[in-house]
Design a protein around this motif. Structure first.
Motif, mmCIF file in Angstrom:
data_model
loop_
_atom_site.group_PDB
_atom_site.id
_atom_site.type_symbol
_atom_site.label_atom_id
_atom_site.label_comp_id
_atom_site.label_asym_id
_atom_site.label_seq_id
_atom_site.Cartn_x
_atom_site.Cartn_y
_atom_site.Cartn_z
ATOM 1 N N VAL A 1 9.608 11.613 21.485
ATOM 2 C CA VAL A 1 9.822 11.875 22.915
ATOM 3 C C VAL A 1 8.609 12.612 23.484
ATOM 4 O O VAL A 1 8.109 12.273 24.562
ATOM 5 C CB VAL A 1 11.126 12.674 23.141
ATOM 6 N N GLU B 1 5.685 10.316 23.815
ATOM 7 C CA GLU B 1 5.858 9.432 24.974
ATOM 8 C C GLU B 1 5.383 10.125 26.252
ATOM 9 O O GLU B 1 4.776 9.501 27.110
ATOM 10 C CB GLU B 1 7.324 9.027 25.135
ATOM 11 N N PHE B 2 5.685 11.410 26.348
ATOM 12 C CA PHE B 2 5.262 12.148 27.540
ATOM 13 C C PHE B 2 3.747 12.371 27.537
ATOM 14 O O PHE B 2 3.066 12.048 28.509
ATOM 15 C CB PHE B 2 6.001 13.488 27.637
ATOM 16 N N HIS C 1 7.793 4.393 29.644
ATOM 17 C CA HIS C 1 7.721 5.647 28.886
ATOM 18 C C HIS C 1 8.845 6.599 29.303
ATOM 19 O O HIS C 1 9.482 7.227 28.449
ATOM 20 C CB HIS C 1 6.376 6.341 29.087
ATOM 21 N N ILE D 1 11.780 8.146 27.046
ATOM 22 C CA ILE D 1 11.987 9.595 26.990
ATOM 23 C C ILE D 1 13.443 9.943 27.279
ATOM 24 O O ILE D 1 14.089 10.670 26.517
ATOM 25 C CB ILE D 1 11.047 10.323 27.970
#
Length: 137
Positions: free
Chosen positions: A87, A90-91, A118, A122
């Motif tokens: 996660v 992804e950020f 994305h 998330i």
């Protein structure tokens, strides 16, 4: 854990698809990148090769994420912490990097589409990880 298992499988499959598409031009046809990407600089064969060389760690990273996520789907409880790492990646490597590339002059529409993807990964990852944590408790 079913939600987290499915999240790992879907994210793994998505990243595997991205990795295979990127591996094509990284390993076999660097010129393909020149035909698919609108560069914010003059695109000569040398600059395209330099771009592909710089892009190659990202392509191999996608393959690593894909294979790990598919592996983690076998036992999601064991890899719960990895879900939070994915996660975060992804950020940082997704949303923030895509914004950086837009600011640098790359195709805003294409990168905005990936930012939405994305964000979806998330949000679903946070929901799946939280559900798995609640189930484990």
């Amino acid at each position: 854990m079913k939600k987290l298992k499915w999240w790992f499988m879907v994210v793994g499959a998505f990243y595997l698809l991205l990795a295979l598409m990127n591996m094509y031009f990284v390993l076999f046809d660097p010129g393909f990148a020149g035909s698919m990407i609108t560069f914010p600089f003059p695109a000569t064969p040398d600059t395209i090769q330099a771009f592909v060389d710089g892009w190659s760690p990202f392509a191999f990273e996608m393959l690593g994420i894909a294979t790990f996520a598919l592996w983690a789907a076998r036992n999601p409880r064991r890899y719960l912490g990895a879900a939070w790492l994915l996660v975060w990646l992804e950020f940082m490597h997704g949303v923030l990097d895509d914004l950086y590339l837009i600011v640098r002059g790359y195709d805003a529409v294409g990168y905005m589409v990936f930012i939405v993807v994305h964000i979806a990964i998330i949000v679903t990852g946070v929901l799946a990880a939280r559900a798995a944590e609640a189930e484990a408790a």
